[in-house]
Design an enzyme around this catalytic site. Structure first.
Site, short mmCIF file in Angstrom:
data_model
loop_
_atom_site.label_atom_id
_atom_site.label_comp_id
_atom_site.label_asym_id
_atom_site.label_seq_id
_atom_site.Cartn_x
_atom_site.Cartn_y
_atom_site.Cartn_z
CE1 TYR A 173 44.62 13.83 55.39
CE2 TYR A 173 45.95 11.84 55.56
CZ TYR A 173 45.79 13.20 55.78
OH TYR A 173 46.79 13.92 56.38
CE LYS A 177 46.90 15.46 53.17
NZ LYS A 177 47.25 16.89 53.18
N1 LIG Z 1 48.63 15.87 62.06
C1 LIG Z 1 49.14 14.89 61.38
O1 LIG Z 1 49.46 13.82 61.91
C2 LIG Z 1 49.37 15.06 59.89
C3 LIG Z 1 50.16 14.10 59.26
C4 LIG Z 1 50.38 14.21 57.90
C5 LIG Z 1 49.83 15.26 57.20
N2 LIG Z 1 49.05 16.18 57.83
C6 LIG Z 1 48.48 17.26 57.01
O2 LIG Z 1 48.92 18.50 57.53
C7 LIG Z 1 47.95 19.51 57.28
C8 LIG Z 1 47.61 20.19 58.59
O3 LIG Z 1 47.09 19.22 59.48
P1 LIG Z 1 46.86 19.46 61.03
O4 LIG Z 1 47.16 18.18 61.71
O5 LIG Z 1 47.51 20.71 61.47
O6 LIG Z 1 45.27 19.54 61.02
P2 LIG Z 1 44.25 20.68 61.35
O7 LIG Z 1 42.90 20.07 61.19
O8 LIG Z 1 44.62 21.33 62.65
O9 LIG Z 1 44.52 21.73 60.18
C9 LIG Z 1 43.84 21.74 58.97
C10 LIG Z 1 43.44 23.17 58.71
O10 LIG Z 1 42.81 23.25 57.42
C11 LIG Z 1 41.75 24.16 57.52
N3 LIG Z 1 40.76 23.94 56.47
C12 LIG Z 1 39.89 22.91 56.33
N4 LIG Z 1 39.11 23.12 55.25
C13 LIG Z 1 39.51 24.29 54.69
C14 LIG Z 1 39.08 25.03 53.55
N5 LIG Z 1 38.09 24.61 52.77
N6 LIG Z 1 39.72 26.20 53.28
C15 LIG Z 1 40.72 26.66 54.06
N7 LIG Z 1 41.16 25.99 55.16
C16 LIG Z 1 40.55 24.83 55.46
C17 LIG Z 1 41.16 23.91 58.92
O11 LIG Z 1 40.37 25.01 59.37
C18 LIG Z 1 42.43 23.72 59.74
O12 LIG Z 1 42.92 24.93 60.26
C19 LIG Z 1 46.77 18.81 56.60
O13 LIG Z 1 46.89 18.96 55.22
C20 LIG Z 1 46.97 17.36 57.02
O14 LIG Z 1 46.39 16.48 56.11
C21 LIG Z 1 48.81 16.10 59.17
#
Ligand SMILES: NC(=O)c1ccc[n+]([C@@H]2O[C@H](COP(=O)([O-])OP(=O)(O)OC[C@H]3O[C@@H](n4cnc5c(N)ncnc54)[C@H](O)[C@@H]3O)[C@@H](O)[C@H]2O)c1
Length: 277
Positions: A173, A177
């Site tokens: 991850y 990133k």
């Molecule tokens: N939640 C946190 O603390 C956090 C912090 C930093 C970064 N992020 C990043 O933010 C983004 C959203 O995270 P989140 O927390 O809302 O997580 P989440 O798991 O709710 O969202 C991720 C989404 O990506 C979709 N996805 C996965 N594989 C896919 C594919 N092959 N094609 C299309 N869609 C696909 C999933 O269905 C899901 O809706 C991610 O990139 C995550 O790495 C999250």
């Protein structure tokens, strides 16, 4: 003031309740955009467990909720790893809305937590394939459309605090990133001449579905209760709380706005001061 009225925005990975994608799509809609809720819309094998991805029903529910706020919404099933699927998404959006102005590369896999010595090559690949290859493919095909339209555009890539610092159990991850930031910097240079800005957002912890799963995982790994784990995390954040989806959504809307027209190639922390470089 944001100049977003009538703009067409695709948000990948936006089909989950409480996710960052849903929050960004909702806010872009509130700023006047027509939004495309794009997500996998199905599950596929063990590496895409149901707790990790949006099902078709959830995707349609999220879209209906945003539609109910008065925003014009389109849903698309798209696997960002698959070039044909990405091309089909771009074509469908252009056919329905007549163009594209904004791409938010948000789809990500953050639930594969393994020590590097335990991680399989398939697990490594699925994280890199969604988080980086997917971002590349969406950017490639949307950028072609933006260039052809000759009216500029915005690309916002969702990186992470893990794009700037290391975390145990998360080497794939974190590598992906960090890669998002390098990709953002390079593509910003390539697309500058077309008045397309390309920026990354680096959130710290946000308790989305993924975030809740990570809290559970790390508190167990560290031998802490959930409350002890959250208190330790909160104590590291100068603004005294973890992030909220709307914190990220506001930053995204600003980067997409006219106000941020001279900002490109940035990797912006939205972390309450926890990450400062
Ligand atoms: N939640 C946190 O603390 C956090 C912090 C930093 C970064 N992020 C990043 O933010 C983004 C959203 O995270 P989140 O927390 O809302 O997580 P989440 O798991 O709710 O969202 C991720 C989404 O990506 C979709 N996805 C996965 N594989 C896919 C594919 N092959 N094609 C299309 N869609 C696909 C999933 O269905 C899901 O809706 C991610 O990139 C995550 O790495 C999250």
């Amino acid at each position: 003031m944001y100049g977003l009225h009538g703009k067409i925005a695709i948000v990948t990975g936006s089909g989950r309740h409480g996710g960052l994608g849903q929050a960004m799509a909702l806010r872009l809609g509130q700023e006047g955009c027509k939004v495309v809720i794009a997500d996998l819309g199905r599950t596929e094998g063990d590496l895409f467990p149901t707790h990790g991805v949006a099902t078709t029903a959830e995707l349609e529910q999220v879209a209906a909720e945003i539609r109910a706020t008065g925003t014009e919404v389109m849903t698309v099933h798209c696997d960002v790893r698959d070039e044909a699927s990405v091309e089909a998404m771009v074509a469908a959006v252009v056919e329905r809305f007549g163009g594209i102005d904004i791409l938010v590369n948000n789809a990500g896999v953050g639930y594969l937590m393994k020590l590097v010595t335990e991680m399989t090559a398939d697990e490594w690949d699925v994280v890199l394939d969604v988080n980086l290859r997917g971002m590349f493919l969406c950017t490639k095909h949307v950028a072609r459309q933006l260039i052809a339209q000759q009216r500029g555009g915005r690309i916002v890539n969702i990186s992470s605090q893990g794009g700037k610092s290391g975390f145990p159990y998360a080497s794939a991850y974190v590598a992906s990133k960090h890669g998002v930031i390098g990709f953002t910097r390079s593509v910003a240079i390539e697309l500058g001449a077309h008045n397309v800005t390309v920026n990354a957002i680096c959130p710290n912890h946000v308790t989305t579905g993924l975030g809740a799963w990570q809290n559970d995982f790390f508190s167990k790994a560290l031998g802490l209760t959930h409350d002890e784990y959250m208190a330790a995390m909160t104590s590291r954040i100068p603004l005294g709380r973890p992030g909220l989806p709307d914190d990220i959504a506001k930053a995204c809307a600003w980067l997409c706005s006219e106000q941020a027209g001279y900002v490109t190639g940035e990797a912006m922390n939205v972390s309450g001061g926890e990450e400062t470089h």
